[in-house]
Design a protein around this motif. Sequence first.
Motif, mmCIF file in Angstrom:
data_model
loop_
_atom_site.group_PDB
_atom_site.id
_atom_site.type_symbol
_atom_site.label_atom_id
_atom_site.label_comp_id
_atom_site.label_asym_id
_atom_site.label_seq_id
_atom_site.Cartn_x
_atom_site.Cartn_y
_atom_site.Cartn_z
ATOM 1 N N LEU A 60 1.592 4.943 6.963
ATOM 2 C CA LEU A 60 0.879 5.027 5.133
ATOM 3 C C LEU A 60 0.953 4.027 4.273
ATOM 4 N N ASN A 61 2.198 3.117 5.688
ATOM 5 C CA ASN A 61 1.605 1.568 4.171
ATOM 6 C C ASN A 61 0.171 1.378 4.237
ATOM 7 N N ILE A 62 -0.441 1.481 5.391
ATOM 8 C CA ILE A 62 -1.888 0.941 5.448
ATOM 9 C C ILE A 62 -2.604 1.875 5.208
ATOM 10 N N ALA A 63 -2.492 3.351 4.636
ATOM 11 C CA ALA A 63 -3.171 4.420 4.105
ATOM 12 C C ALA A 63 -3.400 3.531 2.470
ATOM 13 N N SER A 64 -2.459 3.027 2.189
ATOM 14 C CA SER A 64 -2.024 3.131 0.737
ATOM 15 C C SER A 64 -2.513 1.940 0.234
ATOM 16 N N LEU A 65 -2.413 0.495 1.795
ATOM 17 C CA LEU A 65 -3.575 -0.770 1.063
ATOM 18 C C LEU A 65 -4.618 -0.251 0.897
ATOM 19 N N GLN A 66 -5.187 0.752 1.219
ATOM 20 C CA GLN A 66 -6.414 0.988 1.669
ATOM 21 C C GLN A 66 -7.043 1.582 0.480
ATOM 22 N N LEU A 67 -5.941 2.410 0.127
ATOM 23 C CA LEU A 67 -6.184 3.260 -1.303
ATOM 24 C C LEU A 67 -6.598 2.281 -2.695
ATOM 25 N N LYS A 68 -5.335 1.418 -2.610
ATOM 26 C CA LYS A 68 -5.782 0.124 -3.405
ATOM 27 C C LYS A 68 -7.161 -0.285 -3.307
ATOM 28 N N LEU A 69 -7.067 -0.875 -2.377
ATOM 29 C CA LEU A 69 -8.073 -2.107 -1.721
ATOM 30 C C LEU A 69 -9.619 -0.916 -2.883
ATOM 31 N N ALA A 70 -9.272 0.448 -2.355
ATOM 32 C CA ALA A 70 -10.867 1.357 -2.969
ATOM 33 C C ALA A 70 -10.766 1.151 -4.323
#
Length: 177
Positions: A154-164
């Motif tokens: 979930l932390n990785i997905a959250s960071l990737q969402l922020k980058l997106a």
Amino acid sequence: EMDSFDANTVTDCLFEPVFAVITDENIVFVNSRLLEITQASQDTAIGSDVSWLEQFVADGFDRLRYTITSVSRGETEDQRVELVMRHPPSAPVPRQLTAQARVAPLVRDGERIGALVTLRDMTDQKERQQKLERQNKRLDKFASLVSHDLRNPLNIASLQLKLAREESDSTYLADVE
């Protein structure tokens, strides 16, 4: 006819052992169930000091005696004490079991004269409680593992969402969030 009933008739129908102690700590009444379980005679039990019962209590006798005294003197009201009972091999109950003693005021003509004690087998309830505690510990451990296992993805997905979001302002990203 109800008038012919006395305390012995009523308490002898109870499945639980019952005894009464007056303020000088003498046993003045025992029902037939208590005699059956202790394998004692009424002559032995009646008139005995409450310490006579200690031979049948593997754990908790001092708490029981204190509670009987405290209720008899009017220092406390109805109390419950957990005990581990031990019985003679010939008794019609397990050699050892968990019991709860309910100690209630014994009152005559509005005056407290002692304590009435009812013993109840709590073995099944205690086993259910321990089983439930074990299940809760396993469930807590499982929840902790699942929580830990989900946290990193979930932390990785959250960071990737922020980058997106930095690269695009697509309406689909709100759904992803």
